[in-house]
Design an enzyme around this catalytic site. Structure first.
Site, PDB file in Angstrom:
ATOM      1  N   LYS A 149       0.842  -1.199   0.000  1.00 42.86           N
ATOM      2  CA  LYS A 149       0.000   0.000   0.000  1.00 42.86           C
ATOM      3  C   LYS A 149       0.881   1.255   0.000  1.00 42.86           C
ATOM      4  O   LYS A 149       2.081   1.190   0.281  1.00 42.86           O
ATOM      5  CB  LYS A 149      -0.910   0.001   1.228  1.00 42.86           C
ATOM      6  CG  LYS A 149      -0.170   0.113   2.554  1.00 42.86           C
ATOM      7  CD  LYS A 149      -1.134   0.141   3.727  1.00 42.86           C
ATOM      8  CE  LYS A 149      -0.370   0.303   5.044  1.00 42.86           C
ATOM      9  NZ  LYS A 149      -1.280   0.424   6.201  1.00 42.86           N
ATOM     10  N   TYR A 206      14.078  30.870   6.402  1.00 43.27           N
ATOM     11  CA  TYR A 206      12.952  31.686   6.852  1.00 43.27           C
ATOM     12  C   TYR A 206      12.935  31.852   8.365  1.00 43.27           C
ATOM     13  O   TYR A 206      13.121  30.890   9.114  1.00 43.27           O
ATOM     14  CB  TYR A 206      11.627  31.066   6.404  1.00 43.27           C
ATOM     15  CG  TYR A 206      11.405  31.080   4.915  1.00 43.27           C
ATOM     16  CD1 TYR A 206      11.423  32.264   4.190  1.00 43.27           C
ATOM     17  CD2 TYR A 206      11.178  29.889   4.228  1.00 43.27           C
ATOM     18  CE1 TYR A 206      11.209  32.277   2.819  1.00 43.27           C
ATOM     19  CE2 TYR A 206      10.961  29.888   2.859  1.00 43.27           C
ATOM     20  CZ  TYR A 206      10.982  31.074   2.162  1.00 43.27           C
ATOM     21  OH  TYR A 206      10.777  31.078   0.806  1.00 43.27           O
TER      22      TYR A 206
END
Length: 391
Positions: free
Chosen positions: A44, A276
């Site tokens: 999956k 940042y």
């Protein structure tokens, strides 16, 4: 679930190298942990970020006799690729592609009457019986049928089987705390599972497989192995819980190595803000290296200031915030060339961090670290079963 086209190594901004030899060895090791049971390779979420189609083929070549997916689309893609072994798909919503799954001979999981009624209706339309596995909620509290509702689900499923609309191929459940050996819920769930099996079989259900064991139970709880074990994260060489042991403790090897090429190396003065918010300011004159991957590639923003990276033979730490496409490491005055390799995680053989190191740095689990690596990062397959290498 598409396979990445071969890309010349020298041109790669970043790469996730997938060691298919390690994957096959992991399948063999897991089979040795549960010698009396068949093994399901869970692929999956694009094989936990490793590439579902390629990993499925390699797992089957190494002895996995079942494949497991969450969504119907994942299961149908395996069939479209020509993979013939039994496939179980367990995450359904109303209106799902039941008929397509039936016609592709996919085992579908049923946890409630609504799902059973939808799949029997689709089987009638298809003119072909559906392969159905009934899932019991033995204590996890997610998908699965509650014990109080189990007799009604079993009764209706047997009625549909007598009518030729379905074949009940499996009875199964899932552990909540198998990664915590000794947790009281483990014994309680095993007891409840045996009780629910006994009821279904007492009513006449004759399943091909009964299964509850996930990766940690496969490794540590032989009493849970029954007819089939479902191995997910362990297949990819990641320990399901560091408390249980390292991958090497279980004879497993990490399959993915994530690396990038330094995009820039530059000298900056002390007191220079980095990324940042200037959450990192250089303590003195130093060199900075720009690693061209970020949270758009699956690098956790939570790794800001903590994520470990091997550059030029030394562990470095993410300096400042992880941005969308890039982050910075403080090289401490070292000056590797642009294009030098920055290894975020791998098996640890060369002293590089592991996925577990990243999980610890981010306050999460290693499952998330490998699974979240995005499609902008090419998968480069090495050590395939036939000796081929995709680069």
């Amino acid at each position: 679930m598409s396979e990445t086209a071969a890309v010349p190594t020298a041109t790669l901004r970043a790469r996730a190298e997938i060691d298919l030899g390690a994957l096959r060895a992991n399948v063999r090791a897991l089979r040795a942990h549960a010698p009396g049971a068949a093994l399901m390779a869970v692929v999956k979420s694009d094989a936990y970020g490793h590439g579902a189609l390629r990993c499925a083929r390699e797992a089957v070549a190494a002895g996995a006799s079942w494949l497991g997916t969450a969504t119907p689309e994942e299961a149908l893609a395996l069939r479209a690729a020509g993979i013939p072994v039994p496939v179980l798909c367990w995450l359904w919503v109303p209106g799902g592609p039941w008929r397509q799954a039936i016609e592709a001979d996919v085992d579908v999981s049923v946890s409630a009457l609504w799902a059973l009624r939808e799949v029997t209706r689709a089987a009638r339309e298809a003119g072909h019986p559906a392969r159905v596995q009934l899932k019991a909620d033995t204590g996890l509290g997610r998908n699965g049928c509650q014990p109080a509702d189990w007799p009604e689900l079993v009764t209706e499923a047997l009625r549909a089987e007598r009518e030729g609309l379905i074949r009940i191929t499996g009875l199964w459940s899932h552990f909540a705390c198998a990664d915590e050996p000794g947790h009281a819920s483990i014994a309680a769930q095993l007891t409840r599972f045996r009780e629910m099996l006994a009821h279904a079989e007492g009513q006449g259900v004759r399943p091909e497989v009964r299964h509850i064991a996930n990766s940690p139970a496969t490794l540590t709880l032989p009493a849970s192995h029954f007819d089939l074990v479902r191995t997910g994260i362990a297949l990819y060489g990641v320990s399901p819980s560091p408390e249980l042991g390292t991958p090497a403790d279980f004879g497993l090897r990490p399959v993915m190595t994530l690396s990038a090429s330094l995009a820039l190396v530059k000298r900056v003065p002390g007191g220079h803000g980095v990324s940042y918010g200037h959450h990192y300011v250089t303590p003195g004159e130093t060199t900075l290296g720009l690693v061209p991957v970020g949270y758009a590639d699956g690098i956790p923003r939570h790794a800001s200031g903590t994520g470990p990276v091997l550059v030029d033979g030394k562990w470095r730490t993410v300096a400042g915030r992880v941005a969308m496409d890039q982050f910075v490491v403080d090289l401490g005055g070292d000056t590797p060339a642009e294009g030098a390799e920055a290894v975020l995680f791998g098996p640890g053989d060369r002293g590089e961090p592991t996925a577990e190191d990243w999980a610890q740095a981010c306050g999460t689990i290693a499952y998330e670290i490998v699974t979240r690596i995005g499609t902008r990062v090419p998968r480069v397959y090495v050590n395939g079963a036939h000796g081929e290498q995709d680069r």
